[in-house]
Design a protein around this motif. Structure first.
Motif, mmCIF file in Angstrom:
data_model
loop_
_atom_site.group_PDB
_atom_site.id
_atom_site.type_symbol
_atom_site.label_atom_id
_atom_site.label_comp_id
_atom_site.label_asym_id
_atom_site.label_seq_id
_atom_site.Cartn_x
_atom_site.Cartn_y
_atom_site.Cartn_z
ATOM 1 N N ALA A 19 0.854 -1.189 0.000
ATOM 2 C CA ALA A 19 0.000 0.000 0.000
ATOM 3 C C ALA A 19 0.890 1.239 0.000
ATOM 4 N N GLN A 20 0.948 1.917 -1.113
ATOM 5 C CA GLN A 20 1.801 3.100 -1.189
ATOM 6 C C GLN A 20 1.154 4.299 -0.519
ATOM 7 N N ARG A 21 -0.077 4.599 -0.898
ATOM 8 C CA ARG A 21 -0.768 5.776 -0.378
ATOM 9 C C ARG A 21 -1.734 5.340 0.727
ATOM 10 N N PHE A 59 -7.814 11.839 -2.179
ATOM 11 C CA PHE A 59 -6.489 11.230 -2.018
ATOM 12 C C PHE A 59 -6.403 9.863 -2.701
ATOM 13 N N ALA A 60 -7.541 9.180 -2.841
ATOM 14 C CA ALA A 60 -7.623 7.855 -3.476
ATOM 15 C C ALA A 60 -6.589 6.895 -2.897
ATOM 16 N N PRO A 61 -6.718 6.563 -1.616
ATOM 17 C CA PRO A 61 -5.683 5.761 -0.958
ATOM 18 C C PRO A 61 -5.731 4.285 -1.344
ATOM 19 N N ASP A 62 -4.580 3.631 -1.183
ATOM 20 C CA ASP A 62 -4.514 2.176 -1.287
ATOM 21 C C ASP A 62 -5.011 1.514 0.002
ATOM 22 N N ALA A 63 -4.936 2.247 1.099
ATOM 23 C CA ALA A 63 -5.366 1.714 2.398
ATOM 24 C C ALA A 63 -5.823 2.862 3.279
ATOM 25 N N PRO A 72 -9.327 -0.390 -0.848
ATOM 26 C CA PRO A 72 -9.410 -1.855 -0.825
ATOM 27 C C PRO A 72 -8.917 -2.475 0.470
ATOM 28 N N ARG A 73 -8.179 -1.720 1.264
ATOM 29 C CA ARG A 73 -7.675 -2.213 2.550
ATOM 30 C C ARG A 73 -8.109 -1.241 3.641
#
Length: 377
Positions: free
Chosen positions: A158-160, A238-242, A279-280
């Protein structure tokens, strides 16, 4: 992925001491409630592991970790250790499990980062210790599992990462770690003029930091304004990965260590708003010093995360768990209202939206347009 709840019996058998706010049962109450309500089949539960110093040293100093372990073994600290590392103070006392207990919460957040590499939702109510600093304990927090969880998520793809903190106290330790990291969005709502007296409205850091201090007696309507105009749009942009949600329960009206006036439904509305945005999702505990309100709120977090219907009236078995909890903390622990035993869901606590709150929210909302958009792909 099946939602997972992390927990341990160490929380049932340990306490910060007879007079400390964290003498009350919290995680054990959550586990007892969700089990008796039939919400925790074995495949949805994992025992939270105890993190070893090597794993904790990705953020904490080896010297501090050694001092913390030694204090647990010897049951004492010297003046030098107390001054340097903040151990053996009124807030951060010496007690028999003072390394093992926080290391279990940290182990849960580290494990969650690994579990979530394939997506899903993990609830670690023993986590949320957002005040811990690299070389010292602070604000009842010996370790900072929130920082460690973010680092674990990043190691596992998870980068962002968006970190949202709705505890009554400011997330000073997490901000210290990530204020200058453009790949971490930090959002904190907290009561103004309350310890640790950080998190001013204009504090931004070099990265993307949104601090929203809220006035005493903040109600559900004011909190909904913050949710809909700051928290949700900032995370969406921000559209985060987690997402990591620190869901401290000390902003509810009955808590003895704040003067906010929220219902637990205000917290649950934030969780529901955030769940679809990444997604996380890692849900942490945090503050909360009224055992009935903490247990009910965090049990409700698990119900939402795992798709359970929250009943209007608790079963007799669940009610018995809540009625069996002793609490003699202060006036907020005396003569508790009956709904603290018979329900999980508070009646919402709406109210007027003060102009001061509108002005603060407007100032943060105006900053959202300056957030850099995430590149496609």
């Amino acid at each position: 992925m099946t939602p997972l709840l992390l927990g341990s019996e160490i929380y049932r058998g340990s306490s910060y001491g007879k007079w400390h706010p964290l003498r009350v049962p919290r995680v054990s109450t959550v586990l007892d409630l969700v089990r008796v309500l039939g919400w925790l089949p074995p495949e949805r539960f994992r025992i939270s592991p105890r993190a070893k110093p090597a794993a904790l040293s990705v953020w904490h100093t080896p010297e501090y970790l050694a001092a913390l372990e030694e204090a647990e073994v010897t049951g004492a600290v010297d003046d030098t250790t107390r001054t340097r590392h903040g151990l053996g103070t009124v807030s951060n006392p010496v007690f028999p499990e003072m390394y093992r207990r926080p290391a279990t919460g940290a182990g849960g957040s580290l494990l969650a980062g690994e579990i979530l590499s394939g997506g899903g939702v993990v609830h670690n109510p023993g986590g949320g210790t957002h005040h811990g600093m690299p070389d010292r304990a602070s604000g009842f927090c010996y370790l900072n599992d929130a920082v460690l969880g973010i680092l674990s998520l990043r190691r596992n793809g998870a980068q962002r990462i968006a970190y949202v903190d709705i505890d009554a106290h400011h997330m000073d330790g997490v901000e210290y770690a990530f204020a200058d990291d453009a790949d971490t969005l930090l959002i904190s709502t907290h009561e103004e003029k309350r310890w640790p007296f950080t998190g001013a409205l204009d504090d931004q850091g070099i990265g993307q930091v949104f601090n929203l201090p809220l006035p005493r007696a903040c109600n559900d309507s004011e909190f909904a304004l913050a949710r809909d105009r700051v928290i949700r749009p900032a995370v969406e942009a921000f559209a985060p990965d987690a997402i990591v949600l620190q869901c401290g329960a000390d902003a509810v009206e009955e808590d003895p260590l704040s003067r906010m006036a929220l219902s637990n439904t205000a917290h649950w509305a934030v969780l529901r708003a955030l769940l679809p945005l990444a997604p996380r999702v890692l849900i942490l505990g945090g503050g909360g010093y009224n055992p009935w309100t903490v247990g009910r709120l965090w049990a409700g977090n698990w119900a939402i995360a795992s798709g359970q219907d929250i009943p209007d009236r608790l079963t007799p078995e669940a009610e018995a768990i809540l009625r069996a909890i002793p609490f003699d903390g202060n006036s907020r622990g005396r003569n508790p209202p009956d709904h603290l035993f018979t329900t999980l869901r508070d009646t919402p606590r709406p109210g007027p939206i003060r102009q001061d709150v509108i002005d603060r929210v407007d100032r943060l909302a105006a900053r959202l347009g300056a957030m850099p958009a995430r590149a496609a792909g």
